[in-house]
Design a protein around this motif. Structure first.
Motif, short mmCIF file in Angstrom:
data_model
loop_
_atom_site.label_atom_id
_atom_site.label_comp_id
_atom_site.label_asym_id
_atom_site.label_seq_id
_atom_site.Cartn_x
_atom_site.Cartn_y
_atom_site.Cartn_z
N TYR A 1 0.76 -1.17 -0.11
CA TYR A 1 0.09 0.06 -0.14
C TYR A 1 0.79 1.24 0.04
O TYR A 1 0.53 2.29 -0.83
CB TYR A 1 -1.09 0.01 0.94
N PRO A 2 1.97 1.26 0.82
CA PRO A 2 2.58 2.66 0.62
C PRO A 2 3.24 2.76 -0.73
O PRO A 2 3.31 4.12 -1.11
CB PRO A 2 3.78 2.40 1.95
N LEU A 3 3.66 1.86 -1.36
CA LEU A 3 4.32 1.95 -2.64
C LEU A 3 3.22 2.40 -3.54
O LEU A 3 3.58 3.26 -4.41
CB LEU A 3 4.98 0.68 -3.12
N LYS A 4 2.22 1.83 -3.46
CA LYS A 4 1.11 1.97 -4.47
C LYS A 4 0.41 3.47 -4.18
O LYS A 4 0.19 4.44 -5.18
CB LYS A 4 -0.14 1.11 -4.30
N LEU A 5 0.51 3.88 -2.98
CA LEU A 5 -0.02 5.15 -2.67
C LEU A 5 0.72 6.22 -3.41
O LEU A 5 0.25 7.37 -3.74
CB LEU A 5 -0.03 5.48 -1.22
N VAL A 6 2.23 6.48 -3.37
CA VAL A 6 2.99 7.37 -3.92
C VAL A 6 3.36 6.85 -5.30
O VAL A 6 4.24 7.76 -5.90
CB VAL A 6 4.61 7.37 -3.00
N GLY A 7 2.89 5.86 -5.85
CA GLY A 7 3.05 5.34 -7.43
C GLY A 7 4.27 4.99 -7.58
O GLY A 7 5.07 5.15 -8.80
N TYR B 1 4.89 -0.66 7.82
CA TYR B 1 5.45 0.46 8.48
C TYR B 1 6.89 0.67 7.96
O TYR B 1 7.27 1.78 7.56
CB TYR B 1 5.31 0.32 9.85
N GLY B 2 7.76 -0.33 7.83
CA GLY B 2 9.15 -0.22 7.51
C GLY B 2 9.11 0.17 6.11
O GLY B 2 10.10 1.29 5.88
N ILE B 3 8.44 -0.15 5.16
CA ILE B 3 8.39 0.42 3.71
C ILE B 3 8.11 1.85 3.68
O ILE B 3 8.94 2.61 3.05
CB ILE B 3 7.60 -0.34 2.92
N ALA B 4 7.10 2.44 4.51
CA ALA B 4 6.92 3.71 4.78
C ALA B 4 7.89 4.65 5.19
O ALA B 4 8.26 5.74 4.50
CB ALA B 4 5.58 3.92 5.52
N LYS B 5 8.69 4.05 6.01
CA LYS B 5 9.95 4.75 6.60
C LYS B 5 10.91 4.73 5.65
O LYS B 5 11.63 5.71 5.62
CB LYS B 5 10.30 4.23 7.91
N ALA B 6 11.25 3.64 4.90
CA ALA B 6 12.36 3.68 3.95
C ALA B 6 11.95 4.65 2.81
O ALA B 6 12.79 5.23 2.05
CB ALA B 6 12.30 2.16 3.52
N LEU B 7 10.62 4.65 2.35
CA LEU B 7 10.31 5.61 1.47
C LEU B 7 10.61 7.04 1.64
O LEU B 7 11.17 7.86 0.88
CB LEU B 7 8.93 5.65 0.97
#
Length: 146
Positions: free
Chosen positions: A66-72, A97-103
Motif C-alpha cells: 500500500y505505501p508504494l502504491k500510494l506514492v506510485g 510500516y518499514g516500507i513507509a519509513k524507507a520511502l
C-alpha cells in the motif's frame, strides 16, 4: 536443500532502510533499486520466502504494498525484509510500516502523503502484562462464597 533467493548485495548506494514494529513483530526492510524481487527472511526458520507466499493472504499482500502504491512507486523498488516475533498479520503491518519509513529516506517530500494516509504513525497497542493474583492480565479466578 534450501534455495537462496537473495542474489544481490545491499549497500548504501542501492538500498533505503526502514524499521517497522507492530505488537511483538519487528521488521527490517530494505527498498532495493537494482532488483524487482520481493523477499522475506524469517528469523525463526532462517529461510527466505517470496513475499506473496510468506504473507499467505491477498489482503495482507496488498497491505504491504500500500505505501508504494500510494506514492506510485510500486514498480520501481524490490523489497528485502527480515522479520521476527509475533504472527503473520503483525509482521505484515510491521513490513508495511518499514516500507513507509524507507520511502521517506528515499524522498523526504513523500512525508505529507504518507502521514495523511496514517502510515507513519506506529500502532502502539501491545499485549497487557499479566498481574499477580489473576489468571491473565484482567481475568480473575472464579470466586466462590463457600
Amino acid at each position: 536443500m534450501t534455495v537462496k533467493l537473495k542474489d544481490f548485495k545491499i549497500g548504501f548506494d542501492n538500498a533505503y532502510y526502514g524499521t517497522g514494529r507492530r505488537k511483538e513483530s519487528i521488521a527490517r526492510v530494505w527498498l532495493l533499486t537494482n532488483t524487482k524481487k520481493q523477499i522475506v527472511k524469517s528469523k525463526a526458520t532462517g529461510k527466505e520466502y517470496e513475499l506473496k507466499d510468506y504473507v499467505q493472504r491477498e489482503t495482507n499482500y496488498l497491505k504491504v504494498l500500500y505505501p508504494l502504491k500510494l506514492v506510485g512507486l510500486e514498480d520501481k523498488f524490490g523489497i528485502y525484509a527480515t522479520v521476527e516475533g509475533g504472527g503473520i498479520s503483525g509482521q505484515t503491518e510491521a513490513i508495511m510500516y518499514g516500507i513507509a519509513k524507507a520511502l521517506i529516506k528515499y524522498n523526504p517530500d513523500l512525508r505529507p502523503v504518507l502521514k495523511k494516509a496514517g502510515l507513519l504513525t506506529r500502532d502502539a497497542r501491545e499485549k497487557e502484562r499479566k498481574k499477580y493474583g489473576l489468571m491473565k492480565a484482567r481475568k480473575g479466578y472464579r470466586w466462590s462464597k463457600r
